[in-house]
Motif scaffolding. Sequence first.
Motif, PDB file in Angstrom:
ATOM      1  N   PRO A 106      68.157  70.653  54.054  1.00 22.66           N
ATOM      2  CA  PRO A 106      68.715  71.231  52.824  1.00 22.66           C
ATOM      3  C   PRO A 106      69.248  70.199  51.828  1.00 22.66           C
ATOM      4  O   PRO A 106      69.495  70.529  50.671  1.00 22.66           O
ATOM      5  N   GLN A 107      69.393  68.959  52.244  1.00 24.81           N
ATOM      6  CA  GLN A 107      69.850  67.899  51.341  1.00 24.81           C
ATOM      7  C   GLN A 107      68.705  67.348  50.494  1.00 24.81           C
ATOM      8  O   GLN A 107      68.939  66.587  49.558  1.00 24.81           O
ATOM      9  N   ARG A 108      67.477  67.725  50.827  1.00 24.68           N
ATOM     10  CA  ARG A 108      66.301  67.267  50.097  1.00 24.68           C
ATOM     11  C   ARG A 108      65.864  68.351  49.110  1.00 24.68           C
ATOM     12  O   ARG A 108      66.325  69.491  49.183  1.00 24.68           O
ATOM     13  N   ASP A 109      64.958  68.017  48.197  1.00 20.14           N
ATOM     14  CA  ASP A 109      64.436  69.073  47.339  1.00 20.14           C
ATOM     15  C   ASP A 109      63.515  69.963  48.176  1.00 20.14           C
ATOM     16  O   ASP A 109      63.099  69.584  49.268  1.00 20.14           O
ATOM     17  N   ASP A 110      63.230  71.144  47.670  1.00 20.50           N
ATOM     18  CA  ASP A 110      62.521  72.141  48.470  1.00 20.50           C
ATOM     19  C   ASP A 110      61.175  71.656  48.984  1.00 20.50           C
ATOM     20  O   ASP A 110      60.845  71.852  50.159  1.00 20.50           O
TER      21      ASP A 110
END
Length: 184
Positions: free
Chosen positions: A52-56
Motif C-alpha cells: 500500500p505504500q507504492r502506487d497502485d
Amino acid sequence: MASEPVVESPGERPGDPDGFQRLWTPHRMVYIGGENKPTDSTAKQCPFCRAPQRDDADGLIVHRGVAAYVVMNLYPYSPGHLLVCPYRHVSDYTDATPAEVAEIAGLTRRAMRVVRSVSHPAGFNLGINQGDVAGAGIAAHLHQHVVPRWPGDANFLPVVAQTKAVPQLLDDTRALLAQAWDSA
C-alpha cells in the motif's frame, strides 16, 4: 573402415525435441526458492505492509478501502487471483477488529463480482490459510484468497511439475479488474 555418424534419438540431448510440449516458467523459481519471502515476521519486511505504500500499478493494488485493500497475488493460481488484506499488520483472523473483518468480507464479495464481470469464472475458491502449517505463504499478515476457477483449469501441471499455466500478465489483469471495480 569408415565409421558411421552417430545419430542420437530425439530427447537425448538437452533441448532436443522429444514429443513433449514444455511450459517453461522460470519466474516460479523465485517463489519456490523463497526469494521474495520475508526473513522475519515484522511489518518492515512484510510485502502486504509495503504494497500500500507504492502506487497502485507498482503495488498490484486493485482497490483501496478504509481498513483493507485488494491486491493481485504475485504468484497466482489462476488469472484474477486476488488477496484481500487488512492494512494493519495482524496475523490471526481472531485478532482482526470488527471493522477489518467486515471490510475483508465486503471486499471479498465485491472482488467476486468484479472478477465475474471481467473474466466470467465458473466458480471461486475462497480461503484464509492461518499459519505456515496451514499453507500460508506469508503467515505474519492476514490475507483472504479469492481464486477464480474454470472447468478444466486444474490439470496435471501442478502435480507433476509444480507449475501453473497463467495465460495473462499480472499488470494486464490488475488493470482490467481495477477499471471494472466501480462498475461491478
